[in-house]
Design an enzyme around this catalytic site. Structure first.
Site, PDB file in Angstrom:
ATOM      1  N   HIS A  12       0.804  -1.400   0.067  1.00 11.54           N
ATOM      2  CA  HIS A  12      -0.164   0.012   0.080  1.00 11.54           C
ATOM      3  C   HIS A  12       0.870   1.244  -0.019  1.00 11.54           C
ATOM      4  O   HIS A  12       1.689   1.365   0.977  1.00 11.54           O
ATOM      5  CB  HIS A  12      -0.843  -0.109   1.197  1.00 11.54           C
ATOM      6  CG  HIS A  12      -1.824   0.849   1.388  1.00 11.54           C
ATOM      7  ND1 HIS A  12      -2.023   1.821   2.293  1.00 11.54           N
ATOM      8  CD2 HIS A  12      -2.733   1.305   0.631  1.00 11.54           C
ATOM      9  CE1 HIS A  12      -2.931   2.902   2.170  1.00 11.54           C
ATOM     10  NE2 HIS A  12      -3.718   2.544   1.055  1.00 11.54           N
ATOM     11  N   GLU A  39       0.804  -0.675  -4.858  1.00 11.31           N
ATOM     12  CA  GLU A  39      -0.260   0.436  -5.255  1.00 11.31           C
ATOM     13  C   GLU A  39       0.208   1.871  -5.049  1.00 11.31           C
ATOM     14  O   GLU A  39       1.219   2.103  -3.824  1.00 11.31           O
ATOM     15  CB  GLU A  39      -1.338   0.199  -4.248  1.00 11.31           C
ATOM     16  CG  GLU A  39      -2.688   1.144  -4.370  1.00 11.31           C
ATOM     17  CD  GLU A  39      -2.732   2.221  -3.477  1.00 11.31           C
ATOM     18  OE1 GLU A  39      -3.681   3.139  -3.619  1.00 11.31           O
ATOM     19  OE2 GLU A  39      -1.848   2.542  -2.466  1.00 11.31           O
ATOM     20  N   ASP A  41      -0.993   6.228  -5.992  1.00  9.68           N
ATOM     21  CA  ASP A  41      -1.801   7.235  -6.231  1.00  9.68           C
ATOM     22  C   ASP A  41      -1.092   8.293  -7.023  1.00  9.68           C
ATOM     23  O   ASP A  41      -0.093   8.745  -6.824  1.00  9.68           O
ATOM     24  CB  ASP A  41      -2.351   8.162  -4.939  1.00  9.68           C
ATOM     25  CG  ASP A  41      -2.666   7.081  -3.661  1.00  9.68           C
ATOM     26  OD1 ASP A  41      -3.695   6.528  -3.635  1.00  9.68           O
ATOM     27  OD2 ASP A  41      -1.687   6.565  -2.987  1.00  9.68           O
ATOM     28  N   HIS A  53      -0.523  10.779  -2.916  1.00  9.01           N
ATOM     29  CA  HIS A  53      -2.017  10.487  -2.271  1.00  9.01           C
ATOM     30  C   HIS A  53      -2.954  11.801  -2.299  1.00  9.01           C
ATOM     31  O   HIS A  53      -4.160  11.844  -2.813  1.00  9.01           O
ATOM     32  CB  HIS A  53      -2.056   9.951  -1.066  1.00  9.01           C
ATOM     33  CG  HIS A  53      -3.494   9.437  -0.645  1.00  9.01           C
ATOM     34  ND1 HIS A  53      -4.180  10.446   0.121  1.00  9.01           N
ATOM     35  CD2 HIS A  53      -4.133   8.427  -0.806  1.00  9.01           C
ATOM     36  CE1 HIS A  53      -5.243   9.571   0.407  1.00  9.01           C
ATOM     37  NE2 HIS A  53      -5.257   8.601  -0.371  1.00  9.01           N
ATOM     38  N   GLU A 105      -4.144   4.270  -8.660  1.00  9.57           N
ATOM     39  CA  GLU A 105      -5.494   4.880  -8.165  1.00  9.57           C
ATOM     40  C   GLU A 105      -5.572   6.091  -8.767  1.00  9.57           C
ATOM     41  O   GLU A 105      -4.528   7.126  -8.438  1.00  9.57           O
ATOM     42  CB  GLU A 105      -5.315   4.650  -6.789  1.00  9.57           C
ATOM     43  CG  GLU A 105      -6.714   5.241  -6.220  1.00  9.57           C
ATOM     44  CD  GLU A 105      -7.162   4.735  -4.805  1.00  9.57           C
ATOM     45  OE1 GLU A 105      -7.855   5.284  -4.206  1.00  9.57           O
ATOM     46  OE2 GLU A 105      -6.550   3.607  -4.169  1.00  9.57           O
TER      47      GLU A 105
END
Length: 224
Positions: A12, A39, A41, A53, A105
C-alpha cells in the site's frame, strides 16, 4: 507474482509502514518484501502523473499548498520524507521487477486521460479509483486494462457500479469487509480486495473468507 496469484499481497503506497509513502524508497521496500504488486496514487502535474496521495503536499512533504499549483520541477524539489522526492509514475514503472504488478489509483482531475494514454503492461496493471466518474472515463478509453472501483464507505449498489465498468475486482476498506458483504460480492461474481490490512491474523481471516488480496502498509508482516 503480479495479479495472477490466488491471494495477493499488495504494498500500500509502496510499503507505507516501512518508508515514506509513495516514494521510491517505499516501493523498493515493498519489492524487498516479495509483494505481488504495489499500489500508488497519482495526480496530474504539467501533463504528467505525479505519485502522491493527497491533493495538497502538506501532509506528506515539507511543502505547502495544492499539488496542482506546482510545476513538476518545483514539486520534485520537495522532501517527501527521508530526503526522497515525489516520483513520477513513469519512474516507478521503470523500476518494477519482472512480474510485479502495479495498481494505479486515479486521484485528481485529468489522471484518467493521462493514464489512458500511458503504455501499460496489460498483464500486470490494475487501475482503480474512488471517483466512479473518473473510472468510467478511463474504462471507455482503455477497455483492455483491468479496473476496480474503490469503496471507503457503504454504497447501495457496489455490484451494479462494478458491472458498469466491467470491473476485475471490487476494492473495499477493511472495516467494510464483513463476512456477509464479502460473500455477497463474491456470489455476484467479483474478486474482493481489502485495504488497509496490517495484521497477519486479519489477512488470514480474509483469505479464509474468499478475499482475493489485501493492501498492506507492512507487507512483511502480512506475508508471514
Amino acid at each position: 507474482m503480479g495479479f495472477d496469484g490466488k491471494f495477493l499481497i499488495i504494498g500500500h503506497r509502496g510499503a507505507a509502514g516501512l518508508a515514506p509513502e509513495n516514494t521510491m524508497k517505499a516501493f523498493r521496500a515493498a519489492f524487498a518484501c516479495g509483494v505481488d504488486a504495489i499500489e500508488l496514487d497519482v495526480h496530474e502535474v504539467d501533463s504528467r502523473l505525479a505519485v502522491i496521495h493527497d491533493p495538497t503536499v502538506d501532509r506528506t512533504t515539507n511543502g505547502r499548498g495544492r499539488v496542482s499549483d506546482y510545476s513538476v520541477t518545483d514539486l520534485r524539489k520537495l522532501d517527501a520524507g527521508d530526503g526522497e522526492a515525489i516520483p513520477l509514475l513513469e519512474e516507478v514503472m521503470q523500476s518494477l521487477p519482472a512480474g510485479v504488478g502495479i495498481n494505479i489509483e486515479l486521484k485528481g482531475p485529468g489522471t484518467e486521460r493521462l493514464a489512458a494514454a500511458t503504455s501499460l503492461d496489460l498483464a500486470n496493471t490494475l487501475v482503480s479509483s474512488h471517483d466512479l466518474g473518473r473510472l468510467r472515463a478511463f474504462r471507455r478509453a482503455r477497455p483492455d486494462v483491468r479496473c476496480a472501483p474503490v469503496f471507503r464507505v457503504p454504497y447501495p449498489n457496489m455490484t451494479g457500479t462494478a458491472r458498469a465498468v466491467d470491473a476485475w475486482s471490487i476494492n473495499i476498506r477493511n472495516d467494510l469487509a464483513t463476512p456477509r458483504r464479502i460473500g455477497r460480492l463474491i456470489d455476484a461474481g467479483f474478486r474482493v480486495m481489502v485495504y488497509t490490512v496490517n495484521d497477519s491474523e486479519r489477512a488470514f481471516e480474509l483469505r479464509q473468507q474468499g478475499v482475493s488480496g489485501v493492501f498492506s502498509d507492512f507487507p512483511d508482516r502480512v506475508r508471514s
